[in-house]
Design an enzyme around this catalytic site. Structure first.
Site, PDB file in Angstrom:
ATOM      1  N   LYS A  40      55.849   0.039-108.989  1.00 29.78           N
ATOM      2  CA  LYS A  40      56.397  -0.179-107.780  1.00 29.78           C
ATOM      3  C   LYS A  40      55.196   0.082-106.614  1.00 29.78           C
ATOM      4  CE  LYS A  40      60.159   1.913-104.814  1.00 29.78           C
ATOM      5  NZ  LYS A  40      60.992   2.787-104.595  1.00 29.78           N
ATOM      6  N   SER A  72      67.292   5.274-105.395  1.00 29.04           N
ATOM      7  CA  SER A  72      66.321   4.242-105.388  1.00 29.04           C
ATOM      8  C   SER A  72      65.824   3.636-106.889  1.00 29.04           C
ATOM      9  CB  SER A  72      64.979   4.429-104.495  1.00 29.04           C
ATOM     10  OG  SER A  72      65.676   3.878-103.081  1.00 29.04           O
ATOM     11  N   SER A 129      65.730   1.186-103.528  1.00 27.31           N
ATOM     12  CA  SER A 129      64.865   0.363-102.924  1.00 27.31           C
ATOM     13  C   SER A 129      63.759  -0.019-104.148  1.00 27.31           C
ATOM     14  CB  SER A 129      63.961   1.336-102.071  1.00 27.31           C
ATOM     15  OG  SER A 129      63.180   2.373-102.828  1.00 27.31           O
TER      16      SER A 129
END
Lengths: 483, 481
Positions: free
Chosen positions: A76, A175, A151
């Protein structure tokens, strides 16, 4: 190759069926073919990946390395990666080449993984749909008109589309679990303090926690094994013994006490999702688990509490992005105030600015007690609910998200409805507990996630409980069309 | 109307740790800009603070030394504001739960009156960097070497009633931190900075007046001047019918005035909240015991002991315990030398003068305390006279060796053999018939003064080595005869 588990890939690498360079090229090619429609990557580090793969091959030839050696994964874009842009999904850091590696990145590198690139995400991890990214929304591989969740939407979509063997994610209010649910993959948010936050760009420091996103619990266990452990650079990381997560995956669930919080099955829950989750729980009953209803009475306060605590911390965490030292700086500032105002106004997106404003407000003189202090008290109440519950049960189960993936643009103008999509995941962050999402029966062609919540540092049990389900079901092996 | 001044001080003292409070970067003063700022000090995305144990230890030492409560649990907070030399956009400090709770120090005013000044609290925090406005052609340079340097902010009660008192208190705190070694106290380098909260009220009024906070004071002299200026300004303002507003005022030492920096209304809302990156600091008994295990003798205790053990006056004892180094020096010299009076006079006289002239502090004296004690000893046992001792001291200062070595090498040993002295005295008397005549005819009260001539002659003839006391006695005896 991409339908294999990490264990199978590792075996293939050792048997010489394929090399890490071949495997890496295979994934790079898939990214090349499939990611244009998904937009799950912000940066692809092809050259570096191939160099890492070559190094891994040398180790493998020499009979060295571990199970992750030569396995291509993605990070990420919230994790700092030395020499590689680390944007956090923001214009603010579009030009930021990190001078150092996050602990998570360092540990996975030490374990021998190959980094394919950096995945897309909501800006500074603020969002539940991956629509707030400066680099554009990520699409759900199951239906390109739908969001992947957020997210960690880029990581979830990339794993769901098998563009990497696994990926890292972070979870502040859901997330990892919510996008895992919406994309039909397995994700685990460990106990707060289990994985080092050093080098993970902070959103809400007391809630943020990194974890793996993978195709199965078995793969997640291997990833978490490498990521977890005490780090002296993070004062909030804990000196807890690190169990062998793979060793206990096959333990029997006979007599496992499962609690179903009635608040997680209320009117806000989509009927299809409810049915799917209830079916999943029947699998556990068949495995010998004892299921009972429990109550987490303060669940209803979790979202409101979260939207005081998280913005408060973010308003302070994001103050360092001021255009002075690095990151985005506005053109031709006339004075210092102009430099601050325009750099931050232009560098941050709308959702981030909204949360900074909320955060600054709840911390300001005269409002602190009414908002921030009260939220801290509620946080204790929420934690106490779980503490109470875990006196009677081993794990808690429920839906990870109230609905399946919603449409791109559907909720982007309605923050409250967007915030409510994390209603079942937020409380575990408030309490610092580990939580997991695994795929169960899809609804209308879209994945559904079963959430499993455990007691502090009980990740081994969560992985065991998830793995046993995945031994009985094939939902985690289902792939979106065209993948 | 008669006015009373009320002053409280906030002293920021830099703790003498080798690395920063939340990172491993060095704290050495004067390095090239931004060479002592690591990722944490630069506020890089993703970095986290880790508390320096040594900074906590030094804070515990200070708190213990002023008899304050050491908080078993203290909490770091974030003080949020934007400034270019504040890399994170917040300063890590302690607001609600400081590490050091209430304590007190005793000061002695100029008239000898003793006064207790309350210390409200002392807390740990990090320093900011430095903005450099010169040499950048209309731009500002940022040096983050100082960012993250550990500070102990020591906050007093509003217990001082004049600028002089405030200076005495500040000097006292300075003395304490230097005794403890928790800070080098170097004011030029910014290791010891004072902010003064100043207000005035009609004498006898209980309620405090509105205060102004004076900043940018970097010497004791300026502290006194800034307060005096501010007190005058406030009194004048009120007497002219005005009102003091609560504000921060900057002291300008060039113009010797204070001027408004920001009013209370313009003040930042710092939006303090507990720093989630740092756990509360929990101290156990073992840590505290270990921290205070080798606490040095504090100045007040030492002063009292010097008065008792050496029979010193309060004034001398206070001067000699002014710094730990001076007190150590004196104590060593006096113990070896075996003569307190001589030690006091020589440490405060000859030695101080030489150090001043060379611009050295006592710690870097070329003559060690042990060597100096050796010199005192030879005066005390009459091996050399005071005059010769000056010559020996100069030689020691130049590195010619110990007092005994120099006395031996140069043959400076005093002549105490009365036969030898008598011979010289006789010779001088024989060679100065006129002066002898004058002396004998003079009034009795003029004679002692006239004796000086003969003493001088004898000393000259003996190359200064004749014992002056014996010379005097013999001369008086022979001249009267």
């Amino acid at each position: 190759m991409h339908n294999n588990s990490i264990t199978q890939l590792a075996e293939g690498l050792r048997a010489g069926d394929f090399s890490s360079v071949e495997l890496t090229r295979h994934y790079l090619q898939r990214i090349n073919q499939l990611d244009e429609g998904l937009n799950s990557f912000i940066t692809i580090t092809e050259e570096q990946a191939l160099a890492q793969a070559e190094a891994a091959d040398k180790k493998l030839t020499a009979g060295e390395g571990g199970v992750l050696t030569g396995i291509p994964i993605a990070h990420k874009d919230i994790f700092c990666t030395q020499g590689v842009r680390t944007s956090c999904g923001s214009r603010m850091l579009d030009n930021f080449i990190s001078p150092y590696d996050a602990t998570v990145v360092e540990r996975l590198s030490d374990a021998g993984v190959v980094m394919l690139g950096k995945t897309n995400m909501d800006e500074f991890a603020m969002g539940s749909s991956n629509e707030t990214s400066f680099y554009g929304p990520v699409r759900n591989p199951w239906n390109l008109d739908k969001v992947p969740g957020g997210s960690s939407g880029g990581s979830a979509a990339a794993v769901a589309a098998r563009l990497c063997a696994a990926a890292t994610g972070t979870d502040t209010g859901g997330s990892i679990r919510q996008p895992a649910a919406l994309c039909g993959i397995t994700g685990i948010k460990p106990t707060y303090g289990r994985v080092s936050r050093y080098g993970m760009i902070a959103f809400a420091s007391s809630l943020d926690q990194a974890g793996p996103m993978a195709a199965s619990a078995e793969d997640a266990a291997l990833m978490l094994q490498a990521m977890a452990g005490f780090d002296q650079r993070d004062s909030t990381s804990m000196q807890q013994p690190l169990p062998d997560y793979s060793a206990t995956l096959n333990e029997s669930l006979q007599g496992l006490k499962v609690g179903l919080p009635k608040e997680y099955f209320d009117e806000g829950l989509d009927a299809g999702v409810r049915q799917s989750v209830e079916q999943a729980i029947e699998v556990y009953t068949a495995l010998g688990a004892e299921v009972r209803e429990i109550t987490l009475p303060n669940t209803g306060l979790a979202v409101a509490t979260y939207y005081v605590v998280a913005p408060a911390e973010c308003s302070s965490n994001l103050s360092r992005f001021d255009g002075v030292r690095g990151g985005y700086r506005c053109d031709n500032p006339v004075d210092l105030e102009d430099l601050y105002k325009r750099s931050r106004s232009e560098g941050f997106g709308e959702e981030v600015k909204l949360r900074i404003l909320i955060g600054a407000y709840v911390l300001s003189a005269g409002y602190y007690d009414a908002y921030y202090l009260k939220a801290q008290k509620l946080r204790h109440l929420i934690s106490d609910d779980f503490k109470q519950a875990f006196e009677d049960v081993d794990v808690i189960m429920g839906p990870a998200s109230p609905t399946t993936a919603f449409g791109v643009g559907e909720k982007s103008d309605d923050p409250v409805s967007m915030y409510l999509s994390d209603v079942y995941t937020i409380a575990t962050n408030m309490a610092g507990l580990p939580g997991m999402s695994i795929p169960c029966a899809p609804v209308g062609g879209l994945p559904v996630g079963l959430q499993i919540i455990g007691n502090y540092f009980d990740e081994a049990r969560l992985l065991n409980v998830a793995h046993q389900f995945q031994q009985q079901t094939q939902w985690h092996q289902q792939l979106p069309e065209g993948v | 109307m008669q006015w009373e001044t009320v002053i409280g001080l906030e002293i920021h003292t830099q703790l003498a740790t080798s690395s920063k409070i939340f990172s491993g970067a060095a704290t050495v003063f004067g390095a090239e800009p931004n060479t002592q700022a690591c990722l944490v000090d630069l506020g890089m995305p993703g970095v986290l603070p880790v508390l320096n144990r040594e900074a906590v230890r030094l804070a515990v030492m200070f708190g213990t030394a002023i008899g304050a409560e050491i908080r078993r649990r203290s909490v770091f907070d974030r003080k949020n504001y934007f400034y270019p030399d504040l890399p994170k956009g917040y300063q890590i400090s302690q607001l609600e739960f400081p590490i050091v709770g209430p304590g007190e120090v005793e000061i002695i005013l100029e008239d000898g009156e003793r006064r207790i000044i309350g210390v409200t609290r002392a807390h740990l925090e990090e320093d900011a960097g430095k903005s450099l406005h010169e040499d950048f052609h209309g731009m500002t340079g940022i040096d983050l070497n100082r960012a993250g340097t550990p500070l102990l902010e020591i906050v007093s009660e509003p217990d001082m009633r004049s600028a002089v008192e405030a200076v005495i208190y500040a000097k006292k705190i300075h003395q304490i931190v230097r005794y403890l070694g928790v800070s080098d106290g170097n004011m030029q380098e910014g290791s010891f900075r004072c902010d003064a909260n100043v207000s005035v009220r009609p004498l006898g009024q209980e309620e405090l007046g509105t205060r102004a906070e004076l900043k940018n004071i970097n010497s004791f002299r300026f502290l006194e001047r800034a307060i005096n200026y501010e007190v005058e300004r406030q009194i004048e303002l009120i007497e002219e019918g005005g009102r003091v507003v609560q504000e921060t005022r900057l002291y300008d030492s060039d113009k010797d005035e204070t001027r408004s920096m920001r009013s209370k209304e313009e003040a930042n809302d710092y939006r303090y909240f507990p720093d989630p990156d740092l756990l509360p600091v929990e101290l156990d008994d073992a840590f505290i015991e270990d921290a205070v295990a080798d606490l040095p003798e504090m100045p007040d205790v030492r002063r009292a002991r010097f008065e008792a053990d050496f029979g010193l006056s309060q004034q001398d004892a206070a001067t000699l315990t002014g710094s730990r180094e001076l007190a150590d020096y004196f104590e060593t010299a006096a113990t070896i030398g075996g003569d307190t009076r001589l030690s006091v006079n020589w440490v405060m006289g000859e030695l101080s003068a030489a150090l001043n002239k060379a611009g050295l502090d006592i710690a870097s004296s070329p003559v060690s305390a042990g060597q100096f004690g050796g010199l005192i000893k030879r005066m005390a046992d009459n091996t050399i006279s005071g005059k010769i001792a000056k010559e020996v001291f100069e030689a020691m200062w130049s590195g010619d060796g110990s007092a005994d070595e120099i006395i031996d090498a140069r043959g400076l040993k005093q002549i105490t053999d009365s036969g030898a002295i008598e011979a010289i005295v006789d010779e001088v008397i024989a060679n100065s018939p006129q002066q002898v005549e004058n002396y004998r005819q003079a009034d009795a009260e003029k004679q002692p003064k006239m004796l000086g001539f003969f003493v001088g002659q004898v000393m000259k003839a003996s190359k200064g080595k004749a014992n002056p006391q014996q010379v005097n006695e013999l001369l008086r005896e022979k001249l009267s005869g």
